[in-house]
Scaffold this active site. Structure first.
Site, short mmCIF file in Angstrom:
data_model
loop_
_atom_site.label_atom_id
_atom_site.label_comp_id
_atom_site.label_asym_id
_atom_site.label_seq_id
_atom_site.Cartn_x
_atom_site.Cartn_y
_atom_site.Cartn_z
N ARG A 1 8.03 21.66 3.25
CA ARG A 1 8.20 22.36 1.97
C ARG A 1 7.89 23.86 2.06
O ARG A 1 8.02 24.58 1.07
CB ARG A 1 7.33 21.71 0.89
N HIS B 1 -1.82 14.65 -6.19
CA HIS B 1 -2.39 15.92 -6.64
C HIS B 1 -3.42 15.69 -7.73
O HIS B 1 -3.43 14.64 -8.37
CB HIS B 1 -1.29 16.82 -7.23
N VAL C 1 9.76 9.79 -6.99
CA VAL C 1 9.38 10.59 -5.82
C VAL C 1 8.18 11.48 -6.18
O VAL C 1 8.07 12.63 -5.75
CB VAL C 1 10.58 11.43 -5.30
N CYS D 1 5.41 19.52 -12.64
CA CYS D 1 5.97 19.85 -11.32
C CYS D 1 7.21 20.73 -11.40
O CYS D 1 7.49 21.51 -10.48
CB CYS D 1 6.38 18.58 -10.58
#
Length: 286
Positions: free
Chosen positions: A99, A174, A269, A275
């Protein structure tokens, strides 16, 4: 919500949102914590377009939409690429090596807004924006598989006006996989043991006493609070058809304009509501 203005009066104020179109590669190549059902891309696109439409049409934000990049399957999860507070933007170094290139387009769009750009170039540091909870008074940074202590230290160096505390994250991707800000002094928190343990840590680390809104489902605890001058308190939260019991908790917030948002496909996902946008409050002229 790290892109929003500081101080309780300004908290949640927002003028711009950065989003990114979904690449088709997301369906098969996006990172997952665990195997699961395949993403329905057409439905994912519809849900994402509704999300962007709420930000642009219903709330009147200036939305900057980056194009999809098929070589970056997770690129739509823009929150992880930057932490913005007031006029400063920290371009992160995401924890997943696949990423890292996502930050290039993010840096360019933030530069176009004339923000003060700080780049995380230390190769020992990792930080995903999904691990950063800004309360308007201070930052909590989740130490997870994606974010480490050095990343948290660089965030603290970048935003020196605010206290920064670290919170160990277990059994979740997270910190914001199970919490977020649902109002100026209100932390939405999931009911799992991992979520409650993290909340206890945050309460112990902070000099401030926050109100809490506990929801049955961890994923539903990730919501988006905005303070829009013409609308007042606005909360984007997961739809009742996804999490009916958690939706009932949000419906008790009588002072908020509640906007349910379905996120069934990106949830597969590990994508949550926060996000998919970086929220920015531009107080100076471009």
């Amino acid at each position: 919500m790290a892109g929003l203005g500081g101080g309780s009066a300004a908290f949640g104020r927002c003028t711009h949102a950065v989003v990114r179109a979904l690449p088709e590669s997301l369906c098969r190549q996006a990172l997952r914590r665990a195997p699961g059902p395949e993403v329905d891309f057409a439905r994912a696109e519809r849900e994402h377009q509704l999300y962007v439409g709420v930000l642009r049409g219903k709330l009147g934000l200036q939305v900057l939409e980056l194009p999809a990049d098929e070589s970056l399957p997770d690129c739509a999860f823009v929150e992880d690429a930057a932490v913005v507070c007031e006029e400063t933007a920290l371009v992160t170094r995401p924890g997943a090596p696949s990423r890292r290139k996502e930050v290039e387009a993010m840096k360019r769009v933030l530069e176009s807004l004339n923000l003060n750009i700080v780049e995380m170039i230390d190769e020992n540091a990792t930080l995903d924006g999904g691990d950063v909870l800004f309360t308007g008074r201070e930052f909590f940074v989740g130490l997870s598989r994606r974010t480490n202590q050095r990343g948290a230290e660089i965030l603290a160096d970048t935003f020196k006006d605010y206290a920064v505390s670290t919170v160990p994250v277990h059994d979740a991707l997270h910190l914001k996989s199970f919490c977020s800000m649902a109002g100026p002094n209100l932390i939405a928190i999931g009911s799992s043991e991992a979520a409650q343990k993290a909340l206890k840590t945050m309460q112990q680390m902070s000099d401030h006493r926050y109100d809490k809104l506990t929801v049955p489902d961890d994923a539903a605890a990730n919501c988006i609070y905005l303070n829009i001058p013409s609308k007042g308190h606005v909360l984007l939260h997961r739809a009742p058809e996804e999490y009916p019991e958690s939706a009932k908790v949000f419906e008790k917030l009588k002072d908020h304009m509640l906007i349910p948002i379905a996120n069934t496909e990106l949830d597969k996902v590990d994508g949550s509501l926060t996000c998919c946008s970086v929220l920015i409050n531009k107080t100076s002229e471009l």
